[in-house]
Design an enzyme around this catalytic site. Structure first.
Site, PDB file in Angstrom:
ATOM      1  N   THR A 117      -1.058   5.151   1.781  1.00  0.00           N
ATOM      2  CA  THR A 117       0.262   4.839   2.315  1.00  0.00           C
ATOM      3  C   THR A 117       1.269   5.148   1.227  1.00  0.00           C
ATOM      4  O   THR A 117       0.906   5.231   0.052  1.00  0.00           O
ATOM      5  CB  THR A 117       0.348   3.331   2.681  1.00  0.00           C
ATOM      6  OG1 THR A 117      -0.723   2.984   3.555  1.00  0.00           O
ATOM      7  CG2 THR A 117       1.657   2.979   3.352  1.00  0.00           C
ATOM      8  N   GLY A 138      -1.397   0.317  12.313  1.00  0.00           N
ATOM      9  CA  GLY A 138      -1.673  -0.588  11.207  1.00  0.00           C
ATOM     10  C   GLY A 138      -0.488  -1.448  10.835  1.00  0.00           C
ATOM     11  O   GLY A 138       0.409  -1.699  11.648  1.00  0.00           O
ATOM     12  N   THR A 180      -0.112  -1.437   0.861  1.00  0.00           N
ATOM     13  CA  THR A 180      -1.043  -0.340   1.120  1.00  0.00           C
ATOM     14  C   THR A 180      -2.461  -0.895   1.135  1.00  0.00           C
ATOM     15  O   THR A 180      -2.838  -1.696   0.271  1.00  0.00           O
ATOM     16  CB  THR A 180      -0.920   0.775   0.057  1.00  0.00           C
ATOM     17  OG1 THR A 180      -2.001   1.710   0.224  1.00  0.00           O
ATOM     18  CG2 THR A 180      -0.976   0.224  -1.364  1.00  0.00           C
ATOM     19  N   GLY A 182      -4.843  -2.072   6.985  1.00  0.00           N
ATOM     20  CA  GLY A 182      -3.711  -2.714   7.613  1.00  0.00           C
ATOM     21  C   GLY A 182      -4.019  -3.899   8.495  1.00  0.00           C
ATOM     22  O   GLY A 182      -3.196  -4.816   8.629  1.00  0.00           O
TER      23      GLY A 182
END
Length: 316
Positions: A176, A206, A227, A230
């Site tokens: 991410t 997510g 990050t 999720g």
């Protein structure tokens, strides 16, 4: 004048050091530095935190080295489904898109939702149509694809077939990008963008576009961008949890962020990390994996970037 601060991450799904050449690692760190430059330029000029985090995330979405925009992960059908969100700590205004397939810079679409729509979150084809109607760039799926993501999808499918998903490396799973900022006016903002995890179920969403989970900002408290896996960030409402610990327990941003990443999420045995900035400009960047792409810039303009333990000074 308040001190200002900026921190970014490019995901905790970082490759082992031997997976990339020295030149590839340098290129990834250079793009982290470019993202910091973009956000810092806004803050130094007296601009808004929300503009700074958007500027930083756009650079990482355009880079093939991170799992967002160009270079995003693929789902089980080999399709890119993109998620992003942005939040203004001044007003708690927020915007997000999820499962979009054609928006070149999903963070720009999330900002457009914040500014131009009654909704907080738009999904799928509707998000793509909204972005195009707002004049944002849209692309064919091939734009988002890189050879590394093709290889990661093949690897994850092989792990799934062999029953060895637990042995997959973090770099094969997810990643991410995100940014958090405090501006000179004392306002906070956060932004997050991702392609999700490799080989994810069709339509899966997510934490990145979920306000309070992967993205959260509140003036006087903190801004957070996460990050990792999720589903667990959603269950623990990670962004809001960190803000609550600061607001109600009086913890500083480093203690609150570390508690959530290193203790609350530990029983789930997942890769997780985040960047957070407090109302005083202090920065935290905890992660529980081998590495996390990350960077920050000090109030006097010193830039730092890192992927693993070693931290590098970046010269703009």
């Amino acid at each position: 004048m308040t001190n200002f601060a900026l921190a970014i991450h490019g995901g905790c799904g970082v490759m082992a050091k031997l997976d990339l050449t020295d030149e590839e690692w340098k290129a990834a760190r250079r793009d982290l530095g470019r993202a910091l430059e973009a956000g810092y330029a806004v803050l130094k000029a007296g601009g808004k935190a929300i503009d700074a985090v958007q500027a930083a995330v756009v650079v990482m979405e355009d880079s093939p080295h991170f799992n967002a925009g160009h270079g995003a992960a693929m789902n089980e059908n080999g399709i890119h489904e993109l998620d992003a969100s942005i939040m203004d700590g001044t007003t708690l205004a927020a915007g997000a898109v999820c499962a979009a397939q054609h928006i070149r810079n999903p963070i720009k679409a999330a900002r457009a939702v914040l500014e131009h729509n009654d909704a907080v979150l738009l999904a799928g084809a509707a998000a793509d149509r909204f972005a195009e109607a707002k004049g944002l760039a849209v692309e064919e799926q091939s734009y988002f694809t890189t050879e590394r993501r093709k290889q990661a999808l093949a690897s994850m499918k092989a792990h799934a077939e062999a029953g060895t998903l637990a042995a997959a490396r973090e770099s094969e799973k997810h990643g991410t990008v995100g940014a958090v900022a405090l501006d000179q006016h004392g306002h906070l903002a956060a932004a997050t963008s991702t392609g999700g995890y490799t080989n994810k179920p069709d339509g899966r969403v997510g934490d990145s576009p979920i306000i309070g989970a992967g993205t959260y900002a509140r003036d006087g408290v903190c801004a957070v961008s996460g990050t990792g896996k999720g589903e667990f960030f959603i269950r623990h409402v990670v962004g809001h949890e960190i803000a609550a610990r600061i607001a109600y327990l009086g913890e500083d941003v480093k203690a609150a962020a570390t508690k959530v990443i290193m203790e609350d999420l530990k029983p789930h045995n997942i890769g997780a990390g985040l960047v957070a900035v407090g109302a005083d400009g202090s920065v935290a960047a905890p992660y529980n994996t081998d590495g996390m792409f990350r960077g920050w810039v000090t109030n006097d303009g010193e830039f730092f970037v890192a992927s693993h333990d070693e931290v590098f000074r970046y010269e703009p």
